[in-house]
Design a protein around this motif. Structure first.
Motif, PDB file in Angstrom:
ATOM      1  N   GLN A 190     -39.347 -10.113  30.163  1.00 50.58           N
ATOM      2  CA  GLN A 190     -39.426  -9.455  28.859  1.00 50.58           C
ATOM      3  C   GLN A 190     -38.971  -8.014  28.993  1.00 50.58           C
ATOM      4  O   GLN A 190     -39.472  -7.266  29.841  1.00 50.58           O
ATOM      5  CB  GLN A 190     -40.862  -9.513  28.341  1.00 50.58           C
ATOM      6  CG  GLN A 190     -41.034  -9.052  26.902  1.00 50.58           C
ATOM      7  CD  GLN A 190     -42.469  -9.180  26.440  1.00 50.58           C
ATOM      8  OE1 GLN A 190     -43.392  -8.757  27.147  1.00 50.58           O
ATOM      9  NE2 GLN A 190     -42.679  -9.755  25.271  1.00 50.58           N
TER      10      GLN A 190
ATOM     11  N   ARG B 230     -43.125 -14.685  35.722  1.00 55.11           N
ATOM     12  CA  ARG B 230     -43.182 -14.232  34.329  1.00 55.11           C
ATOM     13  C   ARG B 230     -43.400 -12.720  34.357  1.00 55.11           C
ATOM     14  O   ARG B 230     -44.468 -12.239  34.750  1.00 55.11           O
ATOM     15  CB  ARG B 230     -44.284 -14.952  33.573  1.00 55.11           C
ATOM     16  CG  ARG B 230     -44.190 -14.767  32.063  1.00 55.11           C
ATOM     17  CD  ARG B 230     -45.092 -15.744  31.328  1.00 55.11           C
ATOM     18  NE  ARG B 230     -45.015 -15.562  29.887  1.00 55.11           N
ATOM     19  CZ  ARG B 230     -44.101 -16.144  29.095  1.00 55.11           C
ATOM     20  NH1 ARG B 230     -43.206 -16.953  29.651  1.00 55.11           N
ATOM     21  NH2 ARG B 230     -44.102 -15.938  27.789  1.00 55.11           N
TER      22      ARG B 230
ATOM     23  N   SER C  86     -35.138 -16.141  29.807  1.00 52.16           N
ATOM     24  CA  SER C  86     -35.696 -17.112  30.755  1.00 52.16           C
ATOM     25  C   SER C  86     -34.560 -17.819  31.490  1.00 52.16           C
ATOM     26  O   SER C  86     -33.730 -18.492  30.865  1.00 52.16           O
ATOM     27  CB  SER C  86     -36.567 -18.138  30.028  1.00 52.16           C
ATOM     28  OG  SER C  86     -37.680 -17.488  29.414  1.00 52.16           O
TER      29      SER C  86
ATOM     30  N   SER D 152     -38.610 -15.521  34.086  1.00 46.24           N
ATOM     31  CA  SER D 152     -38.679 -15.161  32.673  1.00 46.24           C
ATOM     32  C   SER D 152     -39.052 -13.683  32.581  1.00 46.24           C
ATOM     33  O   SER D 152     -40.085 -13.258  33.099  1.00 46.24           O
ATOM     34  CB  SER D 152     -39.729 -16.032  31.966  1.00 46.24           C
ATOM     35  OG  SER D 152     -39.823 -15.694  30.601  1.00 46.24           O
TER      36      SER D 152
ATOM     37  N   ASP E 201     -35.746  -4.615  23.292  1.00 42.32           N
ATOM     38  CA  ASP E 201     -34.550  -5.043  22.574  1.00 42.32           C
ATOM     39  C   ASP E 201     -33.384  -4.110  22.894  1.00 42.32           C
ATOM     40  O   ASP E 201     -33.558  -2.874  22.994  1.00 42.32           O
ATOM     41  CB  ASP E 201     -34.803  -5.030  21.065  1.00 42.32           C
ATOM     42  CG  ASP E 201     -35.700  -6.167  20.614  1.00 42.32           C
ATOM     43  OD1 ASP E 201     -35.955  -7.080  21.422  1.00 42.32           O
ATOM     44  OD2 ASP E 201     -36.150  -6.141  19.449  1.00 42.32           O
TER      45      ASP E 201
ATOM     46  N   LYS F  45     -42.557  -8.498  32.890  1.00 38.38           N
ATOM     47  CA  LYS F  45     -42.298  -7.533  31.820  1.00 38.38           C
ATOM     48  C   LYS F  45     -41.836  -6.252  32.485  1.00 38.38           C
ATOM     49  O   LYS F  45     -42.498  -5.738  33.400  1.00 38.38           O
ATOM     50  CB  LYS F  45     -43.563  -7.284  30.991  1.00 38.38           C
ATOM     51  CG  LYS F  45     -43.345  -6.320  29.822  1.00 38.38           C
ATOM     52  CD  LYS F  45     -44.631  -6.168  28.994  1.00 38.38           C
ATOM     53  CE  LYS F  45     -44.407  -5.250  27.807  1.00 38.38           C
ATOM     54  NZ  LYS F  45     -45.664  -5.110  27.001  1.00 38.38           N
TER      55      LYS F  45
ATOM     56  N   SER G 136     -36.814 -13.068  20.854  1.00 41.31           N
ATOM     57  CA  SER G 136     -37.139 -11.682  20.505  1.00 41.31           C
ATOM     58  C   SER G 136     -38.362 -11.644  19.598  1.00 41.31           C
ATOM     59  O   SER G 136     -38.510 -12.470  18.683  1.00 41.31           O
ATOM     60  CB  SER G 136     -35.958 -11.015  19.799  1.00 41.31           C
ATOM     61  OG  SER G 136     -34.852 -10.919  20.669  1.00 41.31           O
TER      62      SER G 136
ATOM     63  N   THR H  27     -33.592 -17.289  24.946  1.00 40.54           N
ATOM     64  CA  THR H  27     -33.699 -15.860  24.649  1.00 40.54           C
ATOM     65  C   THR H  27     -34.538 -15.738  23.388  1.00 40.54           C
ATOM     66  O   THR H  27     -34.142 -16.261  22.334  1.00 40.54           O
ATOM     67  CB  THR H  27     -32.315 -15.225  24.422  1.00 40.54           C
ATOM     68  OG1 THR H  27     -31.483 -15.478  25.555  1.00 40.54           O
ATOM     69  CG2 THR H  27     -32.427 -13.718  24.227  1.00 40.54           C
TER      70      THR H  27
ATOM     71  N   TRP I 165     -39.289  -6.606  21.625  1.00 42.27           N
ATOM     72  CA  TRP I 165     -39.047  -7.040  22.993  1.00 42.27           C
ATOM     73  C   TRP I 165     -38.279  -8.355  22.973  1.00 42.27           C
ATOM     74  O   TRP I 165     -38.439  -9.162  22.058  1.00 42.27           O
ATOM     75  CB  TRP I 165     -40.362  -7.252  23.751  1.00 42.27           C
ATOM     76  CG  TRP I 165     -41.109  -5.978  24.012  1.00 42.27           C
ATOM     77  CD1 TRP I 165     -41.901  -5.301  23.138  1.00 42.27           C
ATOM     78  CD2 TRP I 165     -41.118  -5.233  25.232  1.00 42.27           C
ATOM     79  NE1 TRP I 165     -42.413  -4.173  23.729  1.00 42.27           N
ATOM     80  CE2 TRP I 165     -41.946  -4.101  25.021  1.00 42.27           C
ATOM     81  CE3 TRP I 165     -40.528  -5.405  26.468  1.00 42.27           C
ATOM     82  CZ2 TRP I 165     -42.194  -3.156  26.006  1.00 42.27           C
ATOM     83  CZ3 TRP I 165     -40.775  -4.456  27.458  1.00 42.27           C
ATOM     84  CH2 TRP I 165     -41.592  -3.350  27.224  1.00 42.27           C
ATOM     85  N   THR I 166     -37.449  -8.569  23.985  1.00 45.16           N
ATOM     86  CA  THR I 166     -36.712  -9.820  24.125  1.00 45.16           C
ATOM     87  C   THR I 166     -37.006 -10.426  25.489  1.00 45.16           C
ATOM     88  O   THR I 166     -36.992  -9.722  26.502  1.00 45.16           O
ATOM     89  CB  THR I 166     -35.190  -9.603  23.983  1.00 45.16           C
ATOM     90  OG1 THR I 166     -34.915  -9.021  22.709  1.00 45.16           O
ATOM     91  CG2 THR I 166     -34.443 -10.924  24.101  1.00 45.16           C
ATOM     92  N   ARG I 167     -37.284 -11.720  25.491  1.00 37.74           N
ATOM     93  CA  ARG I 167     -37.581 -12.426  26.745  1.00 37.74           C
ATOM     94  C   ARG I 167     -36.414 -13.333  27.107  1.00 37.74           C
ATOM     95  O   ARG I 167     -35.996 -14.173  26.312  1.00 37.74           O
ATOM     96  CB  ARG I 167     -38.875 -13.241  26.627  1.00 37.74           C
ATOM     97  CG  ARG I 167     -39.224 -13.999  27.906  1.00 37.74           C
ATOM     98  CD  ARG I 167     -40.617 -14.608  27.837  1.00 37.74           C
ATOM     99  NE  ARG I 167     -41.651 -13.576  27.886  1.00 37.74           N
ATOM    100  CZ  ARG I 167     -42.069 -12.974  28.993  1.00 37.74           C
ATOM    101  NH1 ARG I 167     -41.506 -13.296  30.179  1.00 37.74           N
ATOM    102  NH2 ARG I 167     -43.011 -12.063  28.951  1.00 37.74           N
TER     103      ARG I 167
END
Length: 497
Positions: free
Chosen positions: A182, A55, A208, A180, A185, A57, A200, A198, A204-206
């Protein structure tokens, strides 16, 4: 007889010793390497990983990565301590929920000491929280993290994981993956397998991604940037996701003209190697300055340089062939690299034949005749080339010559039965060159020791008489250069790092 005085401290120590199970005497640290002689410090001993949950970022502007890796494993010995291969800065480690001590050592080792020793056969959950700037880290003088104008990419062989997630970095320890990521955008995050979701929120957009079949750690990839995405489905029903950096410039058209044929080529390869072995397919071309391509599982990585001279379906054939030879069946040790590269090069020869630009036999004849006996090319032994020659052109071309020799020795029926049966025999596992020879002998009923020794293990050019047994060209004739030769040769640096 004098009475023996025993100090209270000694009594207490004796009581503690009596309380320790007898098996505790066998508790020891896991090895800092998995035992590969080519790369003694790669991978680790004492445990086997089944799953990675990553996970993350990532901030493209600064190359800052934060992550939490949850690693599911099982111990293979009584462990007092174990290592992960990793380079970024670690904030916390937990083993089965309890905080564990940790320290960096060597070029890329993260040493973890759990609060209590782990017995052999124990299911273990390791959580590592970390952060760092991947592009700032080097090991052995190089990096496998490639900064791009709009983000970064993790892709290399035989090592890439250390720069973005901790793990047991050797093909012998395959696992499933959830990745996953992040990102801001407007930026996309790509990885292996299928896109699960997906989401948002607040700028931010994650993304996976999931790889639900065992995957070697060097075949895991992460790419963050601004991409044009295309999607489709192969004739056999496999979903395809391709991605191209928006700033590829002059290479954009040629890259698309090549990668967009991924589904067609994978279906064609399945005729030789059996059904495509995974549930996702594609390729991506980020704006990197590297020159190589890589068979990252389900979604190969391609450098823009592969398309500098126009479309290049041959390199796509090479990387997709690896999905069977390298990904589905992986090397047991890096000395077995011929099982990856010789077969991927031979797939290019078969594609040449398919395209009417030279048969595999014509390419073999030319490859043999074009290098004199004193060329250092012939001193490299594809069956065990040494770490310094792991990606030498001889592993590719001489490796493919060995396959043509095998084909001519056992005949097309047995040869193509071997090509298709081998990935099924060792599916999702690991194998050696010796395993392949044994399988070829089993299928063909032939004794192949001399052939394999001649073409894979002797540091010299096979004699003309040996070559004539695999050639259609008379000894006195100089074979013509097949039309595909130059195009295939342009991919010779496909794995030069």
């Amino acid at each position: 007889m004098h009475p023996r005085l025993i100090a209270p401290g000694a009594l207490a120590a004796a009581s503690v010793l009596l309380a320790i199970p007898a098996s505790a005497a066998s508790v020891s640290p896991g090895a800092p390497g998995i035992g590969d002689p080519y790369y003694p410090a790669y991978g680790n001993g004492g445990y086997d990983v089944s799953h990675y949950d990553l996970r993350l970022k990532y901030q493209p502007a600064t190359d800052a990565l934060e992550g939490t890796a949850t690693i599911l494993a099982r111990t293979t010995q009584d462990l007092s301590r174990f290592d992960l291969d990793f380079l970024l800065d670690v904030d916390e480690v937990r083993v089965n929920g309890a905080r564990a001590a940790f320290a960096a050592s060597g070029e890329h080792e993260l040493e973890i000491t759990p609060r209590t020793p782990l017995a052999q056969g124990t299911a273990v959950t390791v959580v590592v929280r970390y952060h760092g700037i991947p592009s700032s880290k080097q090991a052995y003088g190089f990096t496998s993290w490639h900064r791009t104008p709009d983000g970064g990419v993790g892709a290399n062989e035989p090592e890439a994981a250390w720069w973005w997630f901790p793990g047991n970095d050797h093909p012998r320890d395959k696992a499933t993956f959830d990745v996953s990521v992040q990102v801001p955008d407007g930026t996309q995050a790509l990885s292996n397998g299928t896109l699960q979701s997906t989401v948002s929120r607040l700028g931010w957009t994650r993304y996976s991604w999931r790889s639900d079949k065992p995957q070697a750690t060097y075949l895991a990839t992460l790419a963050v940037g601004r991409f044009d995405l295309t999607t489709g489905t192969t004739e056999s029903g496999i979903p395809v996701v391709n991605a191209y950096s928006k700033d590829l410039g002059a290479q954009a058209g040629a890259a698309r003209a090549s990668i967009e044929r991924t589904g067609e080529i994978a279906d064609w390869l399945s005729g030789y190697f059996g059904p495509y072995p995974f549930n996702a397919l594609g390729g991506y071309v980020p704006n990197t300055t590297t020159g190589y391509a890589l068979e990252t599982q389900t979604r190969p990585y391609y450098s823009p340089r592969q398309f500098a001279n126009g479309s290049n379906t041959s390199v796509v054939v090479h990387e997709l062939a690896h999905q069977w030879y390298g990904d589905l069946v992986s090397v047991a040790g890096w000395k077995d690299i011929w099982i990856n590269e010789g077969f991927a090069r031979y797939a290019q020869w078969l594609w040449s034949e398919h395209e009417g630009e030279g048969t595999a036999q014509e390419l073999a004849d030319y490859a043999y005749a074009s290098r004199p006996a004193d060329d250092p090319f012939w001193t490299v032994r594809p069956g065990d080339p040494g770490p310094e020659n792991q990606f030498h052109i001889a592993v590719y071309d001489r490796g493919a010559l060995a396959l043509q020799a095998l084909r001519n020795e056992i005949g097309d029926d047995a040869f193509f039965t071997v090509l298709k049966g081998w990935p099924q025999r060792y599916a999702h596992g690991n194998a050696t060159v010796a395993d392949f020879r044994g399988y070829a002998e089993e299928v063909s009923g032939a004794s192949l020791g001399t052939l394999f020794d001649t073409w894979l293990f002797q540091p010299s050019k096979p004699t003309a008489s040996a070559a004539r047994t695999v050639s259609l060209v008379p000894a006195e004739a100089a074979p013509a250069r097949p039309r595909s030769w130059q195009r295939i040769a342009a991919t010779n640096g496909v794995h030069e790092h």
